[in-house]
Design an enzyme around this catalytic site. Structure first.
Site, short mmCIF file in Angstrom:
data_model
loop_
_atom_site.label_atom_id
_atom_site.label_comp_id
_atom_site.label_asym_id
_atom_site.label_seq_id
_atom_site.Cartn_x
_atom_site.Cartn_y
_atom_site.Cartn_z
N CYS A 40 2.42 83.72 0.61
CA CYS A 40 1.37 82.87 0.63
C CYS A 40 0.18 83.68 0.28
O CYS A 40 0.03 84.86 0.52
CB CYS A 40 1.37 82.21 1.99
N SER A 42 -2.60 83.60 1.86
CA SER A 42 -2.97 84.40 3.17
C SER A 42 -2.40 85.71 3.28
O SER A 42 -3.08 86.55 3.93
CB SER A 42 -3.00 83.49 4.33
N HIS A 45 -4.47 87.71 0.81
CA HIS A 45 -5.82 88.04 1.09
C HIS A 45 -5.80 89.54 2.35
O HIS A 45 -6.80 90.16 1.81
CB HIS A 45 -6.32 87.10 2.23
N HIS A 61 4.28 85.06 7.06
CA HIS A 61 3.96 83.80 8.04
C HIS A 61 4.60 82.58 7.54
O HIS A 61 4.01 81.65 8.17
CB HIS A 61 2.44 83.76 8.12
N CYS A 168 3.90 77.05 6.05
CA CYS A 168 2.66 77.19 5.94
C CYS A 168 2.32 75.91 4.78
O CYS A 168 1.43 75.27 5.00
CB CYS A 168 2.36 78.49 5.51
N1 APR Z 1 -10.00 77.30 -10.70
C1 APR Z 1 -8.84 76.57 -10.70
N2 APR Z 1 -7.57 76.89 -10.22
C2 APR Z 1 -7.65 78.22 -10.05
C3 APR Z 1 -8.77 79.41 -10.02
C4 APR Z 1 -10.06 78.39 -10.36
N3 APR Z 1 -11.10 79.26 -10.58
N4 APR Z 1 -8.72 80.32 -9.39
C5 APR Z 1 -7.31 80.14 -9.07
N5 APR Z 1 -6.85 79.12 -9.29
C6 APR Z 1 -5.34 78.66 -8.99
C7 APR Z 1 -4.29 79.59 -9.34
O1 APR Z 1 -4.02 79.54 -10.94
C8 APR Z 1 -3.03 79.16 -8.48
O2 APR Z 1 -2.31 78.06 -9.18
O3 APR Z 1 -5.38 78.23 -7.60
C9 APR Z 1 -3.89 78.53 -7.39
C10 APR Z 1 -3.83 79.41 -5.98
O4 APR Z 1 -2.53 79.74 -5.60
P1 APR Z 1 -1.85 80.63 -4.75
O5 APR Z 1 -2.40 81.81 -5.33
O6 APR Z 1 -0.56 80.32 -4.64
O7 APR Z 1 -2.46 80.40 -3.36
P2 APR Z 1 -1.80 79.55 -2.12
O8 APR Z 1 -0.80 80.29 -1.49
O9 APR Z 1 -1.40 78.25 -2.66
O10 APR Z 1 -2.90 79.45 -1.06
C11 APR Z 1 -4.25 78.68 -1.36
O11 APR Z 1 -4.89 78.20 0.68
O12 APR Z 1 -3.95 78.81 2.86
C12 APR Z 1 -4.86 79.01 1.87
O13 APR Z 1 -5.32 81.45 1.80
C13 APR Z 1 -4.87 80.43 1.36
O14 APR Z 1 -7.01 80.52 0.34
C14 APR Z 1 -5.50 80.42 0.27
C15 APR Z 1 -5.38 78.95 -0.35
ZN ZN Z 2 -0.03 80.80 4.24
#
Ligand code: APR
Ligand code: ZN
Length: 367
Positions: A40, A42, A45, A61, A168
């Site tokens: 994930c 997170s 991060h 997690h 999650c």
């Molecule tokens: N505009 C649009 N989409 C974006 C942008 C942006 N500026 N930046 C990133 N993305 C898209 C990415 O292409 C990706 O598909 O956002 C998505 C993020 O996905 P992941 O990195 O897989 O993140 P995810 O695990 O889904 O978590 C998202 O939720 O729980 C929280 O900590 C976690 O902050 C995180 C968020």
């Molecule tokens: Zn998570």
């Protein structure tokens, strides 16, 4: 016992695959054979140093597995039970737990958020030195000791590699729709960011009966996944202007519900600005420490817009997890579309690199 784990030592460095010692479960704890764990943002991060944590730390997690042994006093699970791990172990005694809001448990700041168990200690070590367990879950290891309230029993016939995501992304995304915002049938919902969390939000909005589910991302592959999960419209925000596209889709000035599932100030502001009068924007993504957002408070009061937070989909794991697993098993929740592929734990750093490049939905580690 010895366990194999992906260990975080300092920000910006790859995780290392190491042997770590795991002590048995104390009172109120459960030893779980972790079968699978999703990766994930997170976790990322922490790797990027956007959130401060204890180290060395076993990350992960979003896990699922099988109970091997229980400590004294454990009543809700027994050896052999299949469980999805919850990263919000709760105390059962504080104001919020008693009010039915365990995702706001008062003990979490000093325990899971510090990567320790409910008694403030850790079961992991190396040569006598403590090793910490991310969110008291530490699912990037083939075994884990977790608090009882983090081991949520589910039905035995659900594939653990798939339903690990319930721990999650799915609980967070569907919970944001069903518990936090309570999206109503016939409404319009915008989802910004279509990783594991955002795709689950898309899925939730479709299940809730939103007439328009508008998915936004910068990655076309994830927009295709969003369509497979029920998005009616997709916008690539690299080329499409989201705000000006909405009136033609919704017939209003904006949307009834907007979900930010990335964790960036600019996209949280976009979610808020995308609302039609009376709409609700939900901050689902988690932002790096120290960031601020800016919104227009006149528009907020004049147009009765709501901006609200959402931690873990406002979920109550023992109630929500079995429901989410049933939705999957009854073909109502196409979880498979969230998963790019299964990997071995030695491929963890590649998975983070792909996540940084925005190239992946979920990769799932099979231990
Ligand atoms: N505009 C649009 N989409 C974006 C942008 C942006 N500026 N930046 C990133 N993305 C898209 C990415 O292409 C990706 O598909 O956002 C998505 C993020 O996905 P992941 O990195 O897989 O993140 P995810 O695990 O889904 O978590 C998202 O939720 O729980 C929280 O900590 C976690 O902050 C995180 C968020
Ligand atoms: Zn998570």
């Amino acid at each position: 016992m010895n366990v194999t784990a992906a260990v975080f030592r300092e920000p910006g460095k790859p995780l290392t695959i190491e042997t770590v010692q795991l002590a048995g479960p104390e009172a109120g704890e459960v030893l779980v054979k972790v079968v699978a764990s999703g990766i994930c943002h997170s976790d990322l991060h922490v790797v990027k140093g956007e959130w401060s944590t204890s180290a060395p730390l076993v990350l992960g997690h979003e896990g699922a597995g099988i109970v091997e042994a229980v400590g004294t006093g454990v009543t809700t699970v027994s050896p052999g039970d299949h469980v999805v791990l919850s990263w919000m172990p709760y105390c059962r005694r504080c104001h919020y737990c008693l009010a039915g809001r365990p995702n706001l448990c008062e003990l979490v700041e000093s325990t899971a958020y510090n990567s320790v168990m409910l008694d403030g200690t850790t079961r992991l070590s190396q040569a006598g030195e403590p090793v910490y367990s991310y969110l008291a879950t530490g699912s990037f290891a083939n075994w884990a000791v977790v608090p009882e309230t983090a081991a949520i029993r589910i039905r035995d016939d659900a594939p653990l590699d798939k339903v690990s995501l319930v721990g999650c992304a799915v609980a967070t995304g569907i919970g944001a729709v069903a518990n936090t915002a309570r999206v109503h049938m016939g409404s319009s919902a915008l989802v910004i960011g279509c990783g594991g969390v955002g795709l689950s939000t898309v899925s939730g909005a479709a299940i809730a009966g939103a007439s328009q589910v508008i998915a936004v991302d910068i990655n076309d592959a994830n927009l295709d996944r969003a369509r497979a999960l029920g998005a009616t419209h997709t916008l690539n925000s690299r080329t499409d202007d989201v705000l000006s596209a909405l009136p033609a889709i919704t017939g209003k000035t904006g949307v009834d519900y907007a979900f930010e599932a990335i964790g960036l100030p600019a996209t949280i502001e976009l979610a808020y600005e995308a609302l039609a009068p009376g709409g609700t924007a939900v901050v689902v993504g988690q932002v790096a420490e120290g960031k601020k957002i800016s919104i227009d408070p006149f528009v907020m009061s004049d147009r009765e817009k709501t901006l609200t937070g959402c931690n873990y989909g406002s979920c109550r794991p023992p109630i929500d997890f079995p429901i989410l697993v049933d939705l999957y098993m009854n073909d109502r929740l196409p979880l498979d579309s969230l998963i790019e592929r299964a990997i071995g734990i030695d491929e963890i750093n590649d998975a983070f690199d792909a996540m940084i490049r925005g190239e992946t939905a979920r990769r799932v580690i099979i231990h």
